[in-house]
Design a protein around this motif. Structure first.
Motif, PDB file in Angstrom:
ATOM      1  N   VAL A   1       3.053  27.572  71.735  1.00 45.80           N
ATOM      2  CA  VAL A   1       3.406  28.971  71.455  1.00 45.80           C
ATOM      3  C   VAL A   1       3.627  29.720  72.755  1.00 45.80           C
ATOM      4  CG1 VAL A   1       2.251  29.181  69.204  1.00 45.80           C
ATOM      5  CG2 VAL A   1       0.949  29.533  71.300  1.00 45.80           C
ATOM      6  N   LEU A   2       4.252  30.897  72.632  1.00 50.28           N
ATOM      7  CA  LEU A   2       4.512  31.689  73.831  1.00 50.28           C
ATOM      8  C   LEU A   2       3.361  32.650  74.110  1.00 50.28           C
ATOM      9  CD1 LEU A   2       8.306  32.464  73.444  1.00 50.28           C
ATOM     10  CD2 LEU A   2       7.215  30.818  74.945  1.00 50.28           C
ATOM     11  N   PHE A   3       2.696  33.109  73.046  1.00 48.51           N
ATOM     12  CA  PHE A   3       1.524  33.953  73.270  1.00 48.51           C
ATOM     13  C   PHE A   3       0.552  33.809  72.109  1.00 48.51           C
ATOM     14  CE2 PHE A   3       4.561  36.521  71.009  1.00 48.51           C
ATOM     15  CZ  PHE A   3       3.785  37.138  70.031  1.00 48.51           C
ATOM     16  N   VAL A   4      -0.696  34.173  72.394  1.00 48.42           N
ATOM     17  CA  VAL A   4      -1.720  34.167  71.343  1.00 48.42           C
ATOM     18  C   VAL A   4      -2.445  35.505  71.457  1.00 48.42           C
ATOM     19  CG1 VAL A   4      -3.825  33.058  70.501  1.00 48.42           C
ATOM     20  CG2 VAL A   4      -1.995  31.667  71.476  1.00 48.42           C
ATOM     21  N   SER A   5      -2.583  36.195  70.336  1.00 48.49           N
ATOM     22  CA  SER A   5      -3.136  37.548  70.423  1.00 48.49           C
ATOM     23  C   SER A   5      -4.643  37.574  70.175  1.00 48.49           C
ATOM     24  CB  SER A   5      -2.396  38.471  69.458  1.00 48.49           C
ATOM     25  OG  SER A   5      -2.415  37.889  68.187  1.00 48.49           O
ATOM     26  N   SER A   6      -5.173  38.749  70.393  1.00 44.91           N
ATOM     27  CA  SER A   6      -6.622  38.987  70.364  1.00 44.91           C
ATOM     28  C   SER A   6      -7.293  38.449  69.094  1.00 44.91           C
ATOM     29  CB  SER A   6      -6.816  40.500  70.489  1.00 44.91           C
ATOM     30  OG  SER A   6      -8.122  40.833  70.275  1.00 44.91           O
ATOM     31  N   GLY A   7      -8.466  37.834  69.254  1.00 52.96           N
ATOM     32  CA  GLY A   7      -9.235  37.331  68.121  1.00 52.96           C
ATOM     33  C   GLY A   7      -8.925  35.881  67.780  1.00 52.96           C
ATOM     34  N   LYS A   8      -7.850  35.332  68.352  1.00 52.29           N
ATOM     35  CA  LYS A   8      -7.465  33.968  67.972  1.00 52.29           C
ATOM     36  C   LYS A   8      -7.905  32.961  69.037  1.00 52.29           C
ATOM     37  CE  LYS A   8      -3.715  35.240  65.017  1.00 52.29           C
ATOM     38  NZ  LYS A   8      -2.507  36.006  65.176  1.00 52.29           N
ATOM     39  N   GLU A   9      -7.977  31.694  68.580  1.00 55.80           N
ATOM     40  CA  GLU A   9      -8.345  30.632  69.509  1.00 55.80           C
ATOM     41  C   GLU A   9      -7.092  29.952  70.035  1.00 55.80           C
ATOM     42  OE1 GLU A   9     -10.934  28.043  67.377  1.00 55.80           O
ATOM     43  OE2 GLU A   9     -12.669  29.333  67.718  1.00 55.80           O
ATOM     44  N   CYS A  10      -7.178  29.416  71.229  1.00 52.67           N
ATOM     45  CA  CYS A  10      -6.025  28.708  71.780  1.00 52.67           C
ATOM     46  C   CYS A  10      -6.490  27.684  72.802  1.00 52.67           C
ATOM     47  CB  CYS A  10      -5.041  29.686  72.436  1.00 52.67           C
ATOM     48  SG  CYS A  10      -5.737  30.597  73.804  1.00 52.67           S
ATOM     49  N   GLY A  11      -5.584  26.764  73.130  1.00 48.49           N
ATOM     50  CA  GLY A  11      -5.860  25.805  74.191  1.00 48.49           C
ATOM     51  C   GLY A  11      -4.831  26.010  75.287  1.00 48.49           C
ATOM     52  N   LEU A  12      -5.270  26.051  76.536  1.00 49.58           N
ATOM     53  CA  LEU A  12      -4.285  26.266  77.602  1.00 49.58           C
ATOM     54  C   LEU A  12      -4.594  25.441  78.840  1.00 49.58           C
ATOM     55  CD1 LEU A  12      -5.543  28.442  79.902  1.00 49.58           C
ATOM     56  CD2 LEU A  12      -5.217  29.986  78.000  1.00 49.58           C
ATOM     57  N   MET A  13      -3.548  25.155  79.566  1.00 41.71           N
ATOM     58  CA  MET A  13      -3.720  24.494  80.855  1.00 41.71           C
ATOM     59  C   MET A  13      -3.335  25.500  81.930  1.00 41.71           C
ATOM     60  SD  MET A  13      -2.348  20.676  80.548  1.00 41.71           S
ATOM     61  CE  MET A  13      -1.581  20.274  79.040  1.00 41.71           C
ATOM     62  N   ILE A  14      -3.975  25.401  83.054  1.00 38.44           N
ATOM     63  CA  ILE A  14      -3.657  26.340  84.135  1.00 38.44           C
ATOM     64  C   ILE A  14      -3.095  25.539  85.297  1.00 38.44           C
ATOM     65  CG2 ILE A  14      -4.577  28.054  85.734  1.00 38.44           C
ATOM     66  CD1 ILE A  14      -6.808  28.589  83.700  1.00 38.44           C
ATOM     67  N   SER A  15      -1.873  25.838  85.664  1.00 38.82           N
ATOM     68  CA  SER A  15      -1.344  25.101  86.813  1.00 38.82           C
ATOM     69  C   SER A  15      -1.832  25.769  88.086  1.00 38.82           C
ATOM     70  CB  SER A  15       0.189  25.035  86.758  1.00 38.82           C
ATOM     71  OG  SER A  15       0.726  26.290  87.007  1.00 38.82           O
ATOM     72  N   GLY A  16      -2.200  24.981  89.036  1.00 39.01           N
ATOM     73  CA  GLY A  16      -2.640  25.512  90.327  1.00 39.01           C
ATOM     74  C   GLY A  16      -4.148  25.693  90.432  1.00 39.01           C
ATOM     75  N   PHE A  17      -4.867  25.590  89.340  1.00 38.03           N
ATOM     76  CA  PHE A  17      -6.325  25.735  89.413  1.00 38.03           C
ATOM     77  C   PHE A  17      -6.983  25.000  88.248  1.00 38.03           C
ATOM     78  CE2 PHE A  17     -10.364  27.974  88.619  1.00 38.03           C
ATOM     79  CZ  PHE A  17     -10.948  27.823  89.856  1.00 38.03           C
ATOM     80  N   GLU A  18      -7.886  24.068  88.562  1.00 39.22           N
ATOM     81  CA  GLU A  18      -8.488  23.268  87.488  1.00 39.22           C
ATOM     82  C   GLU A  18     -10.011  23.347  87.474  1.00 39.22           C
ATOM     83  OE1 GLU A  18      -7.153  19.275  86.811  1.00 39.22           O
ATOM     84  OE2 GLU A  18      -5.679  20.163  85.464  1.00 39.22           O
ATOM     85  N   ASP A  19     -10.567  24.144  88.401  1.00 41.53           N
ATOM     86  CA  ASP A  19     -12.036  24.156  88.487  1.00 41.53           C
ATOM     87  C   ASP A  19     -12.681  25.146  87.521  1.00 41.53           C
ATOM     88  OD1 ASP A  19     -12.081  22.181  90.290  1.00 41.53           O
ATOM     89  OD2 ASP A  19     -12.079  23.501  92.058  1.00 41.53           O
ATOM     90  N   PHE A  20     -12.064  25.383  86.413  1.00 42.57           N
ATOM     91  CA  PHE A  20     -12.672  26.307  85.444  1.00 42.57           C
ATOM     92  C   PHE A  20     -13.694  25.543  84.602  1.00 42.57           C
ATOM     93  CE2 PHE A  20      -8.455  24.950  83.964  1.00 42.57           C
ATOM     94  CZ  PHE A  20      -8.787  24.261  82.811  1.00 42.57           C
ATOM     95  N   GLN A  21     -14.594  26.290  83.973  1.00 38.46           N
ATOM     96  CA  GLN A  21     -15.596  25.646  83.123  1.00 38.46           C
ATOM     97  C   GLN A  21     -15.969  26.553  81.961  1.00 38.46           C
ATOM     98  OE1 GLN A  21     -18.613  25.180  86.229  1.00 38.46           O
ATOM     99  NE2 GLN A  21     -19.823  26.788  85.271  1.00 38.46           N
ATOM    100  N   GLN A  22     -16.695  26.006  81.043  1.00 43.48           N
ATOM    101  CA  GLN A  22     -17.111  26.755  79.873  1.00 43.48           C
ATOM    102  C   GLN A  22     -17.822  28.032  80.320  1.00 43.48           C
ATOM    103  OE1 GLN A  22     -19.354  24.296  77.261  1.00 43.48           O
ATOM    104  NE2 GLN A  22     -19.930  25.975  75.925  1.00 43.48           N
ATOM    105  N   GLY A  23     -17.541  29.172  79.685  1.00 33.70           N
ATOM    106  CA  GLY A  23     -18.195  30.435  80.030  1.00 33.70           C
ATOM    107  C   GLY A  23     -17.394  31.291  80.986  1.00 33.70           C
ATOM    108  N   ASP A  24     -16.386  30.696  81.644  1.00 35.38           N
ATOM    109  CA  ASP A  24     -15.547  31.491  82.555  1.00 35.38           C
ATOM    110  C   ASP A  24     -14.691  32.470  81.747  1.00 35.38           C
ATOM    111  OD1 ASP A  24     -16.534  30.121  84.681  1.00 35.38           O
ATOM    112  OD2 ASP A  24     -14.754  28.855  85.010  1.00 35.38           O
ATOM    113  N   THR A  25     -14.292  33.553  82.411  1.00 40.10           N
ATOM    114  CA  THR A  25     -13.404  34.531  81.770  1.00 40.10           C
ATOM    115  C   THR A  25     -12.019  34.436  82.410  1.00 40.10           C
ATOM    116  OG1 THR A  25     -15.251  36.003  81.387  1.00 40.10           O
ATOM    117  CG2 THR A  25     -13.069  37.000  81.271  1.00 40.10           C
TER     118      THR A  25
END
Ligand code: GTP
Length: 729
Positions: A686-710
């Motif tokens: 999808v192109l966007f996901v709006s407030s209240g919904k769940e989604c899965g995303l990949m971030i190019s350029g940064f992979e050190d994210f973890q559960q609990g991050d904003t």
């Protein structure tokens, strides 16, 4: 082998722009089939047939592919080898032999007249004689010894001789072009050759005079003086931006039709159109300024169109000016030798401002008109040249035209290029309705369904069917041609770009700070001629550092669809002399599309140059469009054994949008940033996901994210520079 062949082919295309439809190696025919596949076949001598030809090179998972990616689709109809053989040896074909005998029998003693155009094919002759084209081709081939088939062009002499052998008396009647091109009208009646007697039977018509010259040399002022009006002072920016035509009735009762063409460098196409319709060019040269670039350009246009020139040296009221120098310069720079220095080109000295010398100019025009013996048959169906076209509120597509031959009447069916219609109204040069427009009359035609190209021939047609089929024929021909050209161009561009990038793909060059800047535009203007002018200039503006690209151009107000197009292609909208409705401005603001508006051509050109130089490079601000919490982190197996890290999130505010910048926060601190590279809602991309919904995303350029991050998703919004005065959104 196929790989090297294709490589060769690709280079060949890039170099020559020619696509070899089929390549033959001994024993091998390589068929380039549907864009998605490449078939390399060993053919054993039989199977040539209709194939869809195309190249699809460099795609993953395919065998024998060259390192290029372009796709072309061609259709080619090929006969079987057996058919080929028969065609080459028709003497052995019993059917053809029988037809030949039939031909002899049917023509014996016949007296036939064959209508022919400039050329005629065997097929055309055969169809008029109602005999087999193949048999006739064979007879001709036997006679001339030349390879002749049904589609071959034949000489009337050869046909006459062959058929006289069969005892037939044949004569060729050359049709006028107007008759032969009934459906295509490639040669207008006004360009046909008439015998002197026929010519003399047509009434004289007013001369069509185009006034040309360098910018500001006084063309419009001269025309004002001639028609006693005052157009120059009301022109925006003081320069002529549209082609205008009007009739002047002289005191001696004669009429002259004048065309005013813009002098600015940008309007070369409009000026070329002016000379196409004109009988005489009045070349205005300011006595104080002398011969300038557009003076020479005007001379070239007149020469190309084979139109006689009258020189009007203007502004002779300015003290210290030297008309003699202008005369000598015209001779030295343009080879124009005026009468005053021993040549045969008429030259008059005028002051448009002081209205001096105008009678001499009129006399010169009338003398030239007399010498040119300008005539036209008023009784023929009308033929006119469109000098400008636009969409007018309440009237639809209108075309400003000048009649070259015959007469137009209200209710006539007309066609021009791919457009056709029925004349609903005709307006004269002062905007008054007229019912008939005869030779040399400038008029506005209302009733065509689409815009007509400036310079295009507008023809009155017998009826609706003729007008429609004329337009349809052209439409399909042009559409196909355009399609092929576009396909070829796109393919070549892609192939060339790929080649270039392959050649230059060194680690240093990949992130080179010197990569070319690209400016993309959607251009809207009041009339077609302005678009042509702007496009021509923009084309010349490409530089080593900047690519200037026009995504779309069109006549009329800026519309929502222009904004969509600009938004999707990252282009700015340039509005030249046309409206930008307020709802469209809102739409543009909402989509972050900039619209730049101008009313004078040089403002537009200067502005583009400033854009090229990065003068108004907008600064940017970042706007947060949404936040999301990472609830879970998981991994996806990617190809080549790699694993991709995916953040499973819940959108807590606003929205998360693909391709947007994203900042990763942990305990209130920014720990990294990247771009939303892939965004999925359940399994859907999808192109966007709006407030209240769940989604899965990949971030190019940064992979050190973890559960609990904003995650904070930001939009980079350009902020325009204050001095950017043409920017309206
Ligand atoms: N002194 C003097 N000035 C003139 C004469 N004719 C025109 N001008 C001035 O020259 C300027 C340009 O005149 P235009 O008639 O607009 O020139 P143009 O060739 O039509 O210019 P474009 O429409 O831009 O191609 C104006 O300021 C006119 O007043 C003349 O005979 N004498």
């Amino acid at each position: 082998m196929a790989r090297s062949l294709l490589s060769l082919l690709s280079k060949h295309i890039i170099k020559t722009g020619i696509f070899p439809l089929c390549m033959n190696k001994p024993q091998t025919n390589i068929f380039l089939a549907s864009p998605a596949s490449f078939l390399h076949r060993q053919e054993k001598g039989s199977c040539e047939r209709k194939v869809q030809l195309g190249v699809s090179v460099g795609r993953k998972g395919q065998r024998d592919l060259a390192p290029l990616d372009f796709s072309l689709v061609f259709f080619r109809s090929l006969v079987t080898k057996a058919d080929k053989k028969k065609n080459l040896e028709p003497e052995k074909n019993p059917q053809v032999i029988e037809n030949l005998k039939k031909l002899e029998r049917s023509l014996k003693g016949a007296k036939v007249e064959i209508l022919s155009g400039d050329t005629i094919t065997v097929k055309d002759v055969a169809s008029q004689l109602k005999v087999s084209a193949k048999a006739l081709a064979l007879a001709l081939r036997k006679f001339t010894g030349e390879p002749t088939v049904a589609d071959s062009v034949v000489s009337s002499d050869a046909v006459e001789l062959v058929l006289s052998d069969f005892g037939a008396k044949v004569s060729f009647i050359k049709q006028t072009s107007a008759e032969t091109e009934k459906m295509g009208r490639t040669t207008p009646r006004y360009l046909q050759k008439y015998t002197p007697e026929v010519w003399a039977s047509f009434p004289l018509r007013p001369p069509i005079v185009t006034v040309m010259g360098h910018v500001d040399h006084g063309k419009t002022t001269l025309l004002d003086a001639l028609r006693n009006s005052n157009v120059a002072s009301s022109e925006r920016g003081g320069i002529t931006q549209n082609i205008g035509a009007f009739s002047v009735s002289l005191s001696n009762g004669s009429m002259v039709t004048f065309l005013d063409t813009p002098g600015h460098e940008a309007f070369a196409a409009m000026r070329a159109c002016g000379t196409q319709v004109t009988d005489i060019v009045v070349l205005v040269v300011a006595a104080n300024d002398g011969v300038m670039p557009q003076t020479l350009e005007a001379v070239n246009h007149a020469r190309n169109a084979n139109v006689p020139i009258i020189v009007a040296i203007n502004k002779v009221d300015i003290s210290g000016c030297s008309p003699e120098k202008v005369m000598n310069d015209l001779y030295s720079y343009a080879g124009i030798q005026v009468e005053q220095i021993g040549g045969d080109v008429q030259c008059v000295l005028v002051s448009a401002l002081k209205r001096q010398g105008l009678e001499n100019l009129i006399d010169a025009i009338l003398l030239q008109a007399e010498l040119s013996d300008l005539r036209a048959n008023t009784k023929d169906p009308g033929e006119a040249i469109c000098i400008e076209s636009k969409v007018s509120k309440g009237l639809g597509s209108v075309a400003n035209c000048i009649v070259r031959w015959g007469s137009f009447h209200v209710q006539d069916f007309v066609a021009s290029g791919r457009s056709w219609g029925r004349i609903r109204r005709m307006l004269d040069d002062r905007g008054k309705s007229i019912s008939v427009a005869g030779p040399s009359t400038p008029f506005t035609l209302v009733g065509l369904k689409d815009l007509v190209d400036p310079g295009g021939l507008v023809c009155a047609m017998k009826d609706e069917a003729e007008a429609k089929s004329y337009a349809e024929k052209l439409d399909s021909d042009m559409y196909l041609k355009k399609l092929q050209q576009t396909a070829l161009q796109v393919s070549l561009q892609r192939a060339a770009a790929k080649l270039k990038s392959q050649e230059a793909s060194t680690p240093e060059s990949a992130d080179s700070p010197h990569s070319k800047k690209r400016l993309s535009f959607v251009i809207k203007a009041d009339v077609r001629g302005s678009i042509d002018a702007v496009l021509e200039c923009i084309h010349k503006m490409k530089s080593e550092e900047t690519d200037v690209e026009v995504v779309h151009s069109g006549v009329g107000a800026v519309t929502d669809s222009d904004i969509f197009l600009a938004a999707s292609s990252g282009a700015s909208v340039l509005a030249f002399n046309c409206k930008v409705p307020s709802n469209v401005i809102q739409h543009a603001k909402h989509n972050g599309v900039s619209i730049r508006q101008y009313s004078i051509i040089y403002e537009l050109l200067d502005d583009i140059q400033s854009l090229q130089e990065g003068k108004f490079e907008p600064s940017t601000v970042e706007k947060c469009i949404g936040t999301a919490q990472i609830k879970q982190v998981f991994y996806l197996d990617k190809k080549q054994g790699k694993r991709a890290k995916v953040a499973g999130c819940v959108v807590s505010n606003g929205m998360v949008a693909k391709d947007h910048k994203v900042r990763v926060y942990r305990s209130g601190d920014v720990i990294g940033e990247g771009k939303v590279d892939s965004l999925k809602f359940f399994k859907e991309d999808v192109l966007f996901v709006s407030s209240g919904k769940e989604c899965g995303l990949m971030i190019s350029g940064f992979e050190d994210f973890q559960q609990g991050d904003t995650l904070e998703v930001v939009e980079v919004v350009p902020v325009s520079s204050k001095e950017d005065k043409y920017l309206i959104t």
